[in-house]
Write a protein that holds these residues in place. Structure first.
Motif, PDB file in Angstrom:
ATOM      1  N   SER A 115       8.455  22.995  12.079  1.00 52.71           N
ATOM      2  CA  SER A 115       8.957  24.346  12.350  1.00 52.71           C
ATOM      3  C   SER A 115       7.826  25.170  12.954  1.00 52.71           C
ATOM      4  N   ARG A 116       7.987  25.567  14.217  1.00 53.21           N
ATOM      5  CA  ARG A 116       6.948  26.295  14.939  1.00 53.21           C
ATOM      6  C   ARG A 116       7.162  27.801  14.785  1.00 53.21           C
ATOM      7  N   ILE A 117       6.192  28.476  14.193  1.00 51.74           N
ATOM      8  CA  ILE A 117       6.224  29.930  14.033  1.00 51.74           C
ATOM      9  C   ILE A 117       5.341  30.511  15.132  1.00 51.74           C
ATOM     10  N   VAL A 118       5.970  31.066  16.160  1.00 54.16           N
ATOM     11  CA  VAL A 118       5.242  31.530  17.340  1.00 54.16           C
ATOM     12  C   VAL A 118       5.113  33.047  17.285  1.00 54.16           C
ATOM     13  N   ASP A 119       3.875  33.518  17.299  1.00 53.14           N
ATOM     14  CA  ASP A 119       3.556  34.941  17.150  1.00 53.14           C
ATOM     15  C   ASP A 119       3.377  35.563  18.534  1.00 53.14           C
ATOM     16  N   LEU A 120       4.336  36.396  18.955  1.00 56.44           N
ATOM     17  CA  LEU A 120       4.201  37.109  20.221  1.00 56.44           C
ATOM     18  C   LEU A 120       3.350  38.353  20.000  1.00 56.44           C
ATOM     19  N   LYS A 121       2.314  38.509  20.804  1.00 54.74           N
ATOM     20  CA  LYS A 121       1.338  39.568  20.586  1.00 54.74           C
ATOM     21  C   LYS A 121       1.783  40.889  21.219  1.00 54.74           C
ATOM     22  N   ALA A 122       1.991  41.896  20.377  1.00 54.18           N
ATOM     23  CA  ALA A 122       2.361  43.238  20.825  1.00 54.18           C
ATOM     24  C   ALA A 122       1.130  43.984  21.324  1.00 54.18           C
ATOM     25  N   PRO A 123       1.305  45.111  22.030  1.00 57.79           N
ATOM     26  CA  PRO A 123       0.164  45.847  22.589  1.00 57.79           C
ATOM     27  C   PRO A 123      -0.924  46.190  21.580  1.00 57.79           C
ATOM     28  N   GLY A 124      -0.539  46.521  20.346  1.00 62.92           N
ATOM     29  CA  GLY A 124      -1.523  46.903  19.340  1.00 62.92           C
ATOM     30  C   GLY A 124      -2.497  45.805  18.974  1.00 62.92           C
ATOM     31  N   SER A 125      -2.156  44.572  19.318  1.00 64.63           N
ATOM     32  CA  SER A 125      -3.050  43.446  19.028  1.00 64.63           C
ATOM     33  C   SER A 125      -4.230  43.405  19.983  1.00 64.63           C
ATOM     34  N   GLY A 126      -4.075  44.021  21.164  1.00 66.69           N
ATOM     35  CA  GLY A 126      -5.100  43.924  22.193  1.00 66.69           C
ATOM     36  C   GLY A 126      -5.074  42.616  22.953  1.00 66.69           C
ATOM     37  N   GLU A 127      -4.066  41.768  22.690  1.00 65.13           N
ATOM     38  CA  GLU A 127      -4.028  40.435  23.293  1.00 65.13           C
ATOM     39  C   GLU A 127      -2.678  40.120  23.948  1.00 65.13           C
ATOM     40  N   THR A 128      -1.940  41.140  24.363  1.00 72.06           N
ATOM     41  CA  THR A 128      -0.611  40.924  24.927  1.00 72.06           C
ATOM     42  C   THR A 128      -0.646  39.999  26.139  1.00 72.06           C
TER      43      THR A 128
END
Length: 215
Positions: A115-128
């Motif tokens: 089961s792949r849990i893929v974290d999409l990076k929002a602007p607040g992460s600094g890594e979008t």
């Protein structure tokens, strides 16, 4: 044949604090290293250090906890290529396996049983800009898409991504507020107001034991 090796930050037994597996006793295998530097990262201690272990030794340690569920995480576990062998071997051993990944590296080679849990990076992460959008084409009902949100801007960005990319039809969606940044009740209110097709979650392990390694 000599077993491949991985750089391991820690292996520990705890309750899964996030995803649809929340609350389940789980062995966590945290790999060292990550190419991203998210502003809210809660596992920066895994960027460096750790111990080199053969996959055989990792499997032996995991087996010692006598748990059914295993979560391979980081850092960014996909940054170490032998992780694919580890994931296959864990599945072959009969474990229910999940992988937590930043979404910046390809997930297409991950064993289909994981089961792949893929974290999409929002602007607040600094890594979008590191989001590898082609990963979404690889996901299915056994996988999950996660958004960690630091505030209203992140929320509105995630809402737009969900609608524009029809993510509800891709995989289950998780919303998680940044610890000590976005009050969970506020995020819950926004989700309810917009009737978003997401699972709201908080980090159970931090509620129980605080923000520290090994939980």
């Amino acid at each position: 044949m000599r077993s491949a090796s991985l750089r391991i930050s820690e292996i520990f037994h705890s309750l899964q604090g996030e995803t649809s597996r929340i609350g389940l006793p789980t062995v966590f295998v945290r790999l060292t290293g990550c190419p991203l530097r998210c502003t809210w990262c809660d596992s920066a201690y895994a960027f460096h250090g750790g111990e080199t272990m053969t996959i055989a030794d990792i499997l032996e340690k995991v087996a010692g906890y006598d748990a059914r569920h295993v979560c391979v995480t980081g850092g960014e576990p996909l940054a170490q290529k032998p992780v694919h062998q580890l994931l296959r071997d864990l599945c072959d051993a009969g474990y229910s396996v999940s992988l937590e990944t930043s979404g910046a590296l390809p997930v297409n080679e991950v064993d289909a049983r994981v089961s792949r849990i893929v974290d999409l990076k929002a602007p607040g992460s600094g890594e979008t800009e590191k989001n590898l959008w082609s990963n979404l084409d690889m996901l299915g009902a056994n996988d999950e898409i996660k958004f960690v949100l630091a505030g209203r801007e992140d929320y509105e960005w995630a809402r737009t991504v969900i609608r524009d990319r029809n993510l509800e039809q891709v995989a289950p969606i998780l919303f998680s507020p940044v610890w000590d940044s976005l009050p969970p009740a506020r995020l819950a209110d926004w989700v309810l107001e917009d009737k978003l097709p997401v699972r709201m979650q908080v980090q159970l392990h931090k509620i129980l034991w605080g923000e520290k390694p090994g939980v």
